[in-house]
Motif scaffolding. Structure first.
Motif, PDB file in Angstrom:
ATOM      1  N   UNK A 175       9.837 -17.658 -10.507  1.00 19.36           N
ATOM      2  CA  UNK A 175       8.791 -16.774 -11.128  1.00 19.36           C
ATOM      3  C   UNK A 175       7.328 -16.964  -9.972  1.00 19.36           C
ATOM      4  N   UNK A 176       7.681 -18.010 -10.346  1.00 17.01           N
ATOM      5  CA  UNK A 176       5.875 -18.399  -9.638  1.00 17.01           C
ATOM      6  C   UNK A 176       5.967 -17.971  -7.643  1.00 17.01           C
ATOM      7  N   UNK A 177       7.298 -18.251  -6.801  1.00 15.63           N
ATOM      8  CA  UNK A 177       7.102 -18.091  -5.327  1.00 15.63           C
ATOM      9  C   UNK A 177       7.777 -16.520  -5.068  1.00 15.63           C
ATOM     10  N   UNK A 178       8.723 -16.155  -5.951  1.00 21.54           N
ATOM     11  CA  UNK A 178       9.325 -15.409  -5.560  1.00 21.54           C
ATOM     12  C   UNK A 178       8.934 -13.459  -6.341  1.00 21.54           C
ATOM     13  N   UNK A 179       8.072 -13.650  -6.877  1.00 24.61           N
ATOM     14  CA  UNK A 179       8.411 -12.441  -7.968  1.00 24.61           C
ATOM     15  C   UNK A 179       6.765 -11.887  -5.889  1.00 24.61           C
ATOM     16  N   UNK A 180       7.666 -10.515  -6.585  1.00 29.87           N
ATOM     17  CA  UNK A 180       6.113 -10.171  -5.225  1.00 29.87           C
ATOM     18  C   UNK A 180       7.134  -8.661  -4.870  1.00 29.87           C
ATOM     19  N   UNK A 181       6.627  -8.567  -3.471  1.00 30.51           N
ATOM     20  CA  UNK A 181       6.792  -6.983  -3.029  1.00 30.51           C
ATOM     21  C   UNK A 181       7.675  -7.627  -2.002  1.00 30.51           C
ATOM     22  N   UNK A 182       8.722  -6.664  -1.856  1.00 33.59           N
ATOM     23  CA  UNK A 182       9.528  -7.383  -0.403  1.00 33.59           C
ATOM     24  C   UNK A 182       9.890  -5.896   0.340  1.00 33.59           C
ATOM     25  N   UNK A 183       9.200  -5.925   1.101  1.00 30.17           N
ATOM     26  CA  UNK A 183       9.790  -4.487   2.213  1.00 30.17           C
ATOM     27  C   UNK A 183      11.457  -5.321   3.724  1.00 30.17           C
ATOM     28  N   UNK A 184      11.752  -4.569   4.179  1.00 27.85           N
ATOM     29  CA  UNK A 184      12.581  -4.988   4.813  1.00 27.85           C
ATOM     30  C   UNK A 184      12.452  -3.929   6.408  1.00 27.85           C
ATOM     31  N   UNK A 185      12.387  -4.841   7.386  1.00 29.98           N
ATOM     32  CA  UNK A 185      11.918  -4.460   8.915  1.00 29.98           C
ATOM     33  C   UNK A 185      13.599  -4.566   9.634  1.00 29.98           C
ATOM     34  N   UNK A 186      12.965  -3.147  10.293  1.00 31.23           N
ATOM     35  CA  UNK A 186      14.776  -2.880  11.153  1.00 31.23           C
ATOM     36  C   UNK A 186      14.020  -2.573  12.551  1.00 31.23           C
ATOM     37  N   UNK A 187      14.672  -3.338  13.697  1.00 28.78           N
ATOM     38  CA  UNK A 187      13.420  -2.919  15.105  1.00 28.78           C
ATOM     39  C   UNK A 187      14.976  -3.221  16.060  1.00 28.78           C
ATOM     40  N   UNK A 188      15.287  -2.563  17.019  1.00 31.19           N
ATOM     41  CA  UNK A 188      15.865  -1.952  18.645  1.00 31.19           C
ATOM     42  C   UNK A 188      15.224  -2.132  19.159  1.00 31.19           C
ATOM     43  N   UNK A 189      14.752  -1.992  20.857  1.00 37.34           N
ATOM     44  CA  UNK A 189      14.564  -1.276  21.859  1.00 37.34           C
ATOM     45  C   UNK A 189      13.724  -0.477  21.563  1.00 37.34           C
ATOM     46  N   UNK A 190      14.455   0.952  20.491  1.00 36.00           N
ATOM     47  CA  UNK A 190      13.516   2.441  20.435  1.00 36.00           C
ATOM     48  C   UNK A 190      12.382   1.960  19.306  1.00 36.00           C
ATOM     49  N   UNK A 191      12.394   0.782  18.691  1.00 35.90           N
ATOM     50  CA  UNK A 191      11.622   0.662  17.710  1.00 35.90           C
ATOM     51  C   UNK A 191      11.283  -0.024  16.568  1.00 35.90           C
ATOM     52  N   UNK A 192      11.284   0.320  15.406  1.00 36.26           N
ATOM     53  CA  UNK A 192      10.701  -0.544  14.334  1.00 36.26           C
ATOM     54  C   UNK A 192      10.708   0.024  13.383  1.00 36.26           C
ATOM     55  N   UNK A 193      11.536  -0.113  12.399  1.00 34.62           N
ATOM     56  CA  UNK A 193      10.944   0.668  11.057  1.00 34.62           C
ATOM     57  C   UNK A 193      11.168   0.055   9.689  1.00 34.62           C
ATOM     58  N   UNK A 194      10.007   0.302   8.711  1.00 37.45           N
ATOM     59  CA  UNK A 194      10.044  -0.731   7.560  1.00 37.45           C
ATOM     60  C   UNK A 194      10.401   0.142   6.570  1.00 37.45           C
ATOM     61  N   UNK A 195      10.556  -0.837   5.512  1.00 31.55           N
ATOM     62  CA  UNK A 195      11.140   0.126   4.716  1.00 31.55           C
ATOM     63  C   UNK A 195       9.799   0.373   2.892  1.00 31.55           C
ATOM     64  N   UNK A 196       9.998   1.005   2.388  1.00 29.93           N
ATOM     65  CA  UNK A 196       9.443   0.937   0.768  1.00 29.93           C
ATOM     66  C   UNK A 196       9.970  -0.767   0.865  1.00 29.93           C
ATOM     67  N   UNK A 197       9.121  -0.889   0.034  1.00 29.72           N
ATOM     68  CA  UNK A 197       8.340  -1.866  -1.019  1.00 29.72           C
ATOM     69  C   UNK A 197       9.053  -1.738  -2.136  1.00 29.72           C
ATOM     70  N   UNK A 198       9.987  -3.024  -2.433  1.00 25.73           N
ATOM     71  CA  UNK A 198      10.895  -2.565  -3.514  1.00 25.73           C
ATOM     72  C   UNK A 198       9.984  -4.471  -4.821  1.00 25.73           C
ATOM     73  N   UNK A 199       9.588  -4.624  -5.636  1.00 27.53           N
ATOM     74  CA  UNK A 199       9.192  -5.161  -6.311  1.00 27.53           C
ATOM     75  C   UNK A 199      10.506  -6.309  -7.243  1.00 27.53           C
ATOM     76  N   UNK A 200      10.191  -7.430  -6.841  1.00 29.11           N
ATOM     77  CA  UNK A 200      10.354  -8.388  -7.951  1.00 29.11           C
ATOM     78  C   UNK A 200       9.838  -9.044  -8.463  1.00 29.11           C
ATOM     79  N   UNK A 201      10.764  -8.543 -10.104  1.00 27.55           N
ATOM     80  CA  UNK A 201      10.090  -9.107 -11.462  1.00 27.55           C
ATOM     81  C   UNK A 201      10.873  -9.797 -11.981  1.00 27.55           C
ATOM     82  N   UNK A 202      10.174 -10.809 -13.026  1.00 31.58           N
ATOM     83  CA  UNK A 202      10.425 -11.221 -14.007  1.00 31.58           C
ATOM     84  C   UNK A 202      10.355 -11.137 -15.214  1.00 31.58           C
ATOM     85  N   UNK A 203      11.505 -11.318 -16.478  1.00 27.73           N
ATOM     86  CA  UNK A 203      11.493 -10.563 -16.848  1.00 27.73           C
ATOM     87  C   UNK A 203      11.513 -11.711 -18.519  1.00 27.73           C
TER      88      UNK A 203
END
Length: 73
Positions: free
Chosen positions: A45-73
């Motif tokens: 919870x201390x180090x991994x809680x937060x907003x995650x995004x995936x970035x995909x890249x090739x020679x034509x460009x870069x796409x960044x995903x929407x944020x996914x929030x990782x929470x702990x109950x």
């Protein structure tokens, strides 16, 4: 596990970010990448809680995903 999938030609490469900082699986053994998926081993919870995004890249460009929030109950 968080899933990210993209198609492209040339094949894209994947990067993952937590709270805007790139995750380096070479320096933190708890993170691993399989294709576009991010696997967190022994999530903390201390180090991994937060907003995650995936970035995909090739020679034509870069796409960044929407944020996914990782929470702990």
């Amino acid at each position: 596990m968080m899933h990210c999938e993209a198609r492209g030609n040339p094949l894209p490469t994947y990067s993952w970010y937590i709270n805007g900082t790139e995750i380096d699986s070479k320096t933190d053994f708890r993170y691993s990448f399989i294709d576009g998926d991010l696997i967190i081993t022994n999530a903390s919870e201390i180090t991994d809680y937060g907003k995650y995004q995936c970035q995909v890249e090739n020679s034509y460009g870069i796409i960044l995903s929407r944020e996914a929030l990782l929470q702990f109950a």
